[in-house]
Design an enzyme around this catalytic site. Sequence first.
Site, short mmCIF file in Angstrom:
data_model
loop_
_atom_site.label_atom_id
_atom_site.label_comp_id
_atom_site.label_asym_id
_atom_site.label_seq_id
_atom_site.Cartn_x
_atom_site.Cartn_y
_atom_site.Cartn_z
N ASP A 83 0.98 -1.29 -0.04
CA ASP A 83 -0.02 -0.19 0.04
C ASP A 83 1.01 1.34 0.01
O ASP A 83 2.12 1.27 0.21
CB ASP A 83 -0.94 -0.09 1.28
CG ASP A 83 -1.95 0.86 1.12
OD1 ASP A 83 -2.44 1.58 0.18
OD2 ASP A 83 -2.57 1.25 2.47
N PHE A 114 -5.33 4.39 0.47
CA PHE A 114 -6.27 3.47 0.22
C PHE A 114 -5.72 2.55 -1.10
O PHE A 114 -6.75 2.61 -2.09
CB PHE A 114 -7.47 4.13 -0.02
CG PHE A 114 -7.92 5.14 1.02
CD1 PHE A 114 -7.64 4.80 2.29
CD2 PHE A 114 -8.48 6.32 0.99
CE1 PHE A 114 -7.95 5.56 3.29
CE2 PHE A 114 -8.79 7.19 1.76
CZ PHE A 114 -8.64 6.91 3.07
N HIS A 115 -4.45 2.20 -1.39
CA HIS A 115 -4.17 1.50 -2.47
C HIS A 115 -3.76 0.14 -2.19
O HIS A 115 -2.66 -0.34 -2.48
CB HIS A 115 -3.08 2.51 -3.16
CG HIS A 115 -3.51 3.57 -3.74
ND1 HIS A 115 -2.34 4.53 -3.96
CD2 HIS A 115 -4.79 4.23 -3.87
CE1 HIS A 115 -2.88 5.54 -4.46
NE2 HIS A 115 -4.32 5.32 -4.30
N PRO A 116 -4.30 -0.66 -1.56
CA PRO A 116 -3.92 -2.01 -1.22
C PRO A 116 -3.99 -2.79 -2.45
O PRO A 116 -4.86 -2.90 -3.48
CB PRO A 116 -5.08 -2.73 -0.05
CG PRO A 116 -6.20 -2.02 -0.67
CD PRO A 116 -5.90 -0.42 -1.12
#
Length: 557
Positions: A317, A492-494
């Site tokens: 992330d 919020f970039h998993p």
Amino acid sequence: MSDNNKAQGHAETFDYIVVGAGSAGCLMANRLSADPSNRVLLIEAGGRDNYHWIHIPVGYLYCIDNPRTDWRFRTEPDPGLNGRSLIYPRGKTLGGCSSINGMLYIRGQARDYNQWAEVTGEDDWNWDNCLPDFMRHEDHYRLDPNGDADPEHRNYHGHGGEWRVEHQRLKWQVLEDFAEACVEAGVPRTRDFNRGDNEGVDYFEVNQRGGWRWNTSKAFLRAAEKRPNLTLWHSTQVQNLETRGSGEGSRCTGVRVQRPGQGEVTARASREVILCAGAIGSPQLLQLSGIGPADLLQAHDIPVVRDLPGVGENLQDHLQIRSVYRIQGATTLNTMANSLLGKARIGLEYLLTRSGPMSMAPSQLCLFTRSSAEYDYANIEYHVQPLSLDAFGQPLHDFPAITASVCNLNPTSRGTVRIRSADPAQAPAIAPNYLSTPEDRKVAADSLRITRRLAEQPAFAKYQPEEYKPGLQYQTDDELAKLAGDIGTTIFHPVGTTRMGRDDDPMAVVDPHLRVRGVAGLRVVDAGIMPTITSGNTNAPTLMIAEKAARWILAGH
């Protein structure tokens, strides 16, 4: 199209079942159902995207951490964040994360995809072969009849596709001057972050149409709504996958779901089940279905269908570190929105022109640069905003300020997603393990120094910036790394939790064509398949992945 509210009294069989109507799932359902001979079922746990705040760009403030639109996950207390736990938004509505995200269109760097090709041994993942899949669904405003495309723009961008890309509908003088400060510090201007080398400074381009959010439900699903061969079950929670056999000879045959007013229902797939539930939802569903690390499954009394130790591992992330600068002599959103009259003016501007602060993406100015001279490519990204607040969801400060948030594009820290029990209703344990490597702590410290260097340039120094947060008292590597743990937050970039790889890679979950290893009839098509995170925001790459996978699936049948 058959809707969620129409009764399904018995188990039905489809050619394809797509789990998750988010960014990847909406595109996948559109592409597969374009052939009228394909019977396609699309399943979404959330409801319809009819909440008005989904469609007003600034409405992300009211969609994140809202049970109507967000799964409302939280991370485990993270040692790298000095024990803090973060909210971890994931879209729970038609359109998925594209209904609650920042609307920012960034593909990443060519080196990201060339690395994927090297890791998988599949040339179709290199940049030159991914570019057509980005362009296939793109509708770029610069290629409009009155657009301002340069001669090479058509080599990198598409027009007439479903996925609209537009310029932002406002500018701020203080951001113009911050951009000029970047140039003074040696960062080049750019007109396009999406040609493979994104180093430079400019405004983000956004997924909007005429000042409204453009989510994947509007772009891909509504175009398919009249097709009789596409069935949508929304507000429907998948319990687990239905499988036959175990080990190498296993096959996914369908899904078991909970349907409103009907209880448990089984749907079967004659060809494939395609998981598009995202980097959190897809590994959770695999583990609940007996596909994952055998020791984890056995600990929860789940029969092991396929021992795949990589399911839920390799979580990556982007962790952002926010610097707030209090300034003088400038208009920012803090000063505009801290009165009833100011709010009324903002609302009226949006009502009349679909512009102004209500049309804002969460971040406006974008900057890709290097945290130190040891990098020969941009390894950090800035999201710069003409506003400031103590934390997400808190009120704006009552003084003029800007926020410059920086993230490490290529973190080496790796986390996990693991079920807590066999109960599908229980959220999984999400442990990102931020800042757990010396490399990540060093980039965090160096990037905060870069932020300070930008703020010192003449074009921005005229505003007499004061580092309100974190504060100039933090100077050493150790102080800055600890500080990053104190104030860092996710963007919020998993990705990466069902990563693809070669057959001889024991931690690869899917093969280079995204088929789950050793389980016939099952693919994963979402951000979880990324072996390494892209150098930028992850929504556009997820759509590219779905475009490529749909092409493969259709060609194979």
